[in-house]
Design an enzyme around this catalytic site. Structure first.
Site, PDB file in Angstrom:
ATOM      1  N   TYR A   1      10.351   7.619   5.631  1.00  0.00           N
ATOM      2  CA  TYR A   1      10.439   6.642   4.531  1.00  0.00           C
ATOM      3  C   TYR A   1      11.555   7.028   3.571  1.00  0.00           C
ATOM      4  O   TYR A   1      12.415   6.214   3.238  1.00  0.00           O
ATOM      5  CB  TYR A   1       9.098   6.558   3.797  1.00  0.00           C
ATOM      6  CG  TYR A   1       9.037   5.396   2.817  1.00  0.00           C
ATOM      7  CD1 TYR A   1       9.032   4.080   3.265  1.00  0.00           C
ATOM      8  CD2 TYR A   1       8.991   5.619   1.445  1.00  0.00           C
ATOM      9  CE1 TYR A   1       8.981   3.004   2.372  1.00  0.00           C
ATOM     10  CE2 TYR A   1       8.931   4.560   0.533  1.00  0.00           C
ATOM     11  CZ  TYR A   1       8.925   3.254   1.007  1.00  0.00           C
ATOM     12  OH  TYR A   1       8.876   2.191   0.120  1.00  0.00           O
TER      13      TYR A   1
HETATM   14  N1  LIG Z   1       4.146  -1.138  -2.939  1.00  0.00           N
HETATM   15  C1  LIG Z   1       4.865  -0.193  -3.538  1.00  0.00           C
HETATM   16  O1  LIG Z   1       4.368   0.570  -4.384  1.00  0.00           O
HETATM   17  C2  LIG Z   1       6.324  -0.025  -3.216  1.00  0.00           C
HETATM   18  C3  LIG Z   1       7.018   1.019  -3.831  1.00  0.00           C
HETATM   19  C4  LIG Z   1       8.360   1.172  -3.576  1.00  0.00           C
HETATM   20  C5  LIG Z   1       9.016   0.302  -2.738  1.00  0.00           C
HETATM   21  N2  LIG Z   1       8.332  -0.705  -2.120  1.00  0.00           N
HETATM   22  C6  LIG Z   1       9.074  -1.591  -1.222  1.00  0.00           C
HETATM   23  O2  LIG Z   1       8.807  -2.940  -1.552  1.00  0.00           O
HETATM   24  C7  LIG Z   1       8.872  -3.753  -0.375  1.00  0.00           C
HETATM   25  C8  LIG Z   1       7.590  -4.574  -0.229  1.00  0.00           C
HETATM   26  O3  LIG Z   1       6.520  -3.659  -0.104  1.00  0.00           O
HETATM   27  P1  LIG Z   1       4.967  -4.075  -0.182  1.00  0.00           P
HETATM   28  O4  LIG Z   1       4.313  -3.018  -0.964  1.00  0.00           O
HETATM   29  O5  LIG Z   1       4.814  -5.482  -0.561  1.00  0.00           O
HETATM   30  O6  LIG Z   1       4.559  -3.848   1.346  1.00  0.00           O
HETATM   31  P2  LIG Z   1       3.509  -4.594   2.323  1.00  0.00           P
HETATM   32  O7  LIG Z   1       2.414  -5.251   1.581  1.00  0.00           O
HETATM   33  O8  LIG Z   1       3.194  -3.575   3.344  1.00  0.00           O
HETATM   34  O9  LIG Z   1       4.425  -5.756   2.966  1.00  0.00           O
HETATM   35  C9  LIG Z   1       5.503  -5.447   3.787  1.00  0.00           C
HETATM   36  C10 LIG Z   1       6.108  -6.721   4.303  1.00  0.00           C
HETATM   37  O10 LIG Z   1       7.198  -6.392   5.180  1.00  0.00           O
HETATM   38  C11 LIG Z   1       7.048  -7.149   6.388  1.00  0.00           C
HETATM   39  N3  LIG Z   1       7.650  -6.481   7.545  1.00  0.00           N
HETATM   40  C12 LIG Z   1       7.426  -5.231   7.998  1.00  0.00           C
HETATM   41  N4  LIG Z   1       8.116  -5.012   9.123  1.00  0.00           N
HETATM   42  C13 LIG Z   1       8.813  -6.155   9.392  1.00  0.00           C
HETATM   43  C14 LIG Z   1       9.688  -6.552  10.425  1.00  0.00           C
HETATM   44  N5  LIG Z   1      10.016  -5.731  11.440  1.00  0.00           N
HETATM   45  N6  LIG Z   1      10.207  -7.814  10.400  1.00  0.00           N
HETATM   46  C15 LIG Z   1       9.875  -8.663   9.395  1.00  0.00           C
HETATM   47  N7  LIG Z   1       9.038  -8.338   8.383  1.00  0.00           N
HETATM   48  C16 LIG Z   1       8.510  -7.104   8.393  1.00  0.00           C
HETATM   49  C17 LIG Z   1       5.533  -7.253   6.563  1.00  0.00           C
HETATM   50  O11 LIG Z   1       5.252  -8.278   7.477  1.00  0.00           O
HETATM   51  P3  LIG Z   1       3.925  -8.243   8.450  1.00  0.00           P
HETATM   52  O12 LIG Z   1       2.784  -8.729   7.615  1.00  0.00           O
HETATM   53  O13 LIG Z   1       4.310  -9.147   9.565  1.00  0.00           O
HETATM   54  O14 LIG Z   1       3.735  -6.816   8.871  1.00  0.00           O
HETATM   55  C18 LIG Z   1       5.107  -7.559   5.136  1.00  0.00           C
HETATM   56  O15 LIG Z   1       5.314  -8.911   4.826  1.00  0.00           O
HETATM   57  C19 LIG Z   1       9.109  -2.788   0.798  1.00  0.00           C
HETATM   58  O16 LIG Z   1      10.503  -2.739   1.089  1.00  0.00           O
HETATM   59  C20 LIG Z   1       8.662  -1.449   0.225  1.00  0.00           C
HETATM   60  O17 LIG Z   1       9.284  -0.349   0.859  1.00  0.00           O
HETATM   61  C21 LIG Z   1       6.996  -0.886  -2.333  1.00  0.00           C
END
Ligand SMILES: NC(=O)c1ccc[n+]([C@@H]2O[C@H](COP(=O)([O-])OP(=O)(O)OC[C@H]3O[C@@H](n4cnc5c(N)ncnc54)[C@H](OP(=O)(O)O)[C@@H]3O)[C@@H](O)[C@H]2O)c1
Length: 220
Positions: free
Chosen positions: A143
């Protein structure tokens, strides 16, 4: 009213981006592999069956969006897999995180460049875990390394695209209650309110900056 494209739109931060953008009257193009009912009920344009790690899939998206102008491209899709420690390196898992977080983001951005023009914006959703200076706890090889890589892509994009009038923000959403974090941290609503402020304030003078959703400038 502007056109926003959001990847990873079917849950978490991506779904909340779609909800708040739609609510404020913007046009949303929601990209996902599979749309959930919550997304379907928002009444936004949904482009499903798009996997950002797959060339054919992203080419299909390009075909579907041909001629559509995008004001803001939000590269939000990402994964985390805690399957590697220094005593047990799992290169399959590390590679998968690079494929989605770094290469997938760059693939989508490169493919959709013809949809952007002077005044458009590109958003790279990275993570504070991709800050080298902020790393005081180690671990999370896949990551952390993939997020450093995508932040670097964002910085290069900001330099390459400034002459074309396209600004780029590299954003950390905070620790946010989504499936990725086991639902700990701030709400998606609070995070996206801050992220949208950063996006609204993005311009060619501050392009290439790494921001927390709360406005703090983060160290590389
Ligand atoms: N949550 C946090 O605290 C946090 C902190 C720092 C950064 N971020 C970043 O913020 C962004 C959103 O995170 P989140 O927390 O909302 O995560 P999440 O709830 O796990 O959602 C991730 C999303 O990415 C999609 N995805 C994953 N692999 C994919 C692929 N190969 N092709 C197309 N779509 C794909 C998933 O689709 P599926 O449903 O189809 O799997 C889902 O819609 C990410 O880039 C994450 O690294 C989050």
């Amino acid at each position: 009213m502007a056109n926003y494209l959001v990847t990873g739109a079917n849950r978490g931060i991506g779904l909340e981006y779609c909800r708040q953008l739609k609510e404020r009257g913007d046009t949303v193009i929601a990209i996902c592999r599979s749309a959930c009912d919550e997304l379907k009920n928002l009444g936004v344009q949904i482009e499903s069956n798009i996997d950002i790690t797959d060339d054919a899939s992203v080419n299909d998206l390009v075909h579907r969006l041909k001629g559509l102008h995008l004001d803001v491209l939000i590269n939000n899709a990402g994964i985390i897999e805690e399957r590697s420690s220094i005593d047990n390196l799992n290169f399959e898992s590390i590679r998968r995180q690079f494929e989605v977080n770094a290469l997938g983001t760059l693939r989508v951005t490169g493919a959709l460049l013809p949809n952007l023009k002077n005044g458009s914006k590109i958003i790279i959703m990275t993570s504070r875990m991709g800050s080298i200076e902020d790393n005081t706890s180690g671990g999370s090889y896949g990551y952390r390394m993939s997020k450093v890589a995508v932040s670097m892509a964002g910085k290069s994009l900001s330099l390459d695209l400034k002459p074309k009038g396209i600004a780029v923000a590299i954003l950390h959403p905070g620790l946010v209650q989504t499936r990725m974090t086991g639902f700990s941290g701030i709400t998606t609503s609070e995070s996206v309110q801050g992220l949208l402020k950063r996006i609204d304030e993005l311009n060619l003078d501050n392009t290439g900056t790494f921001w927390h959703s709360n406005g703090e400038i983060l160290p590389w």
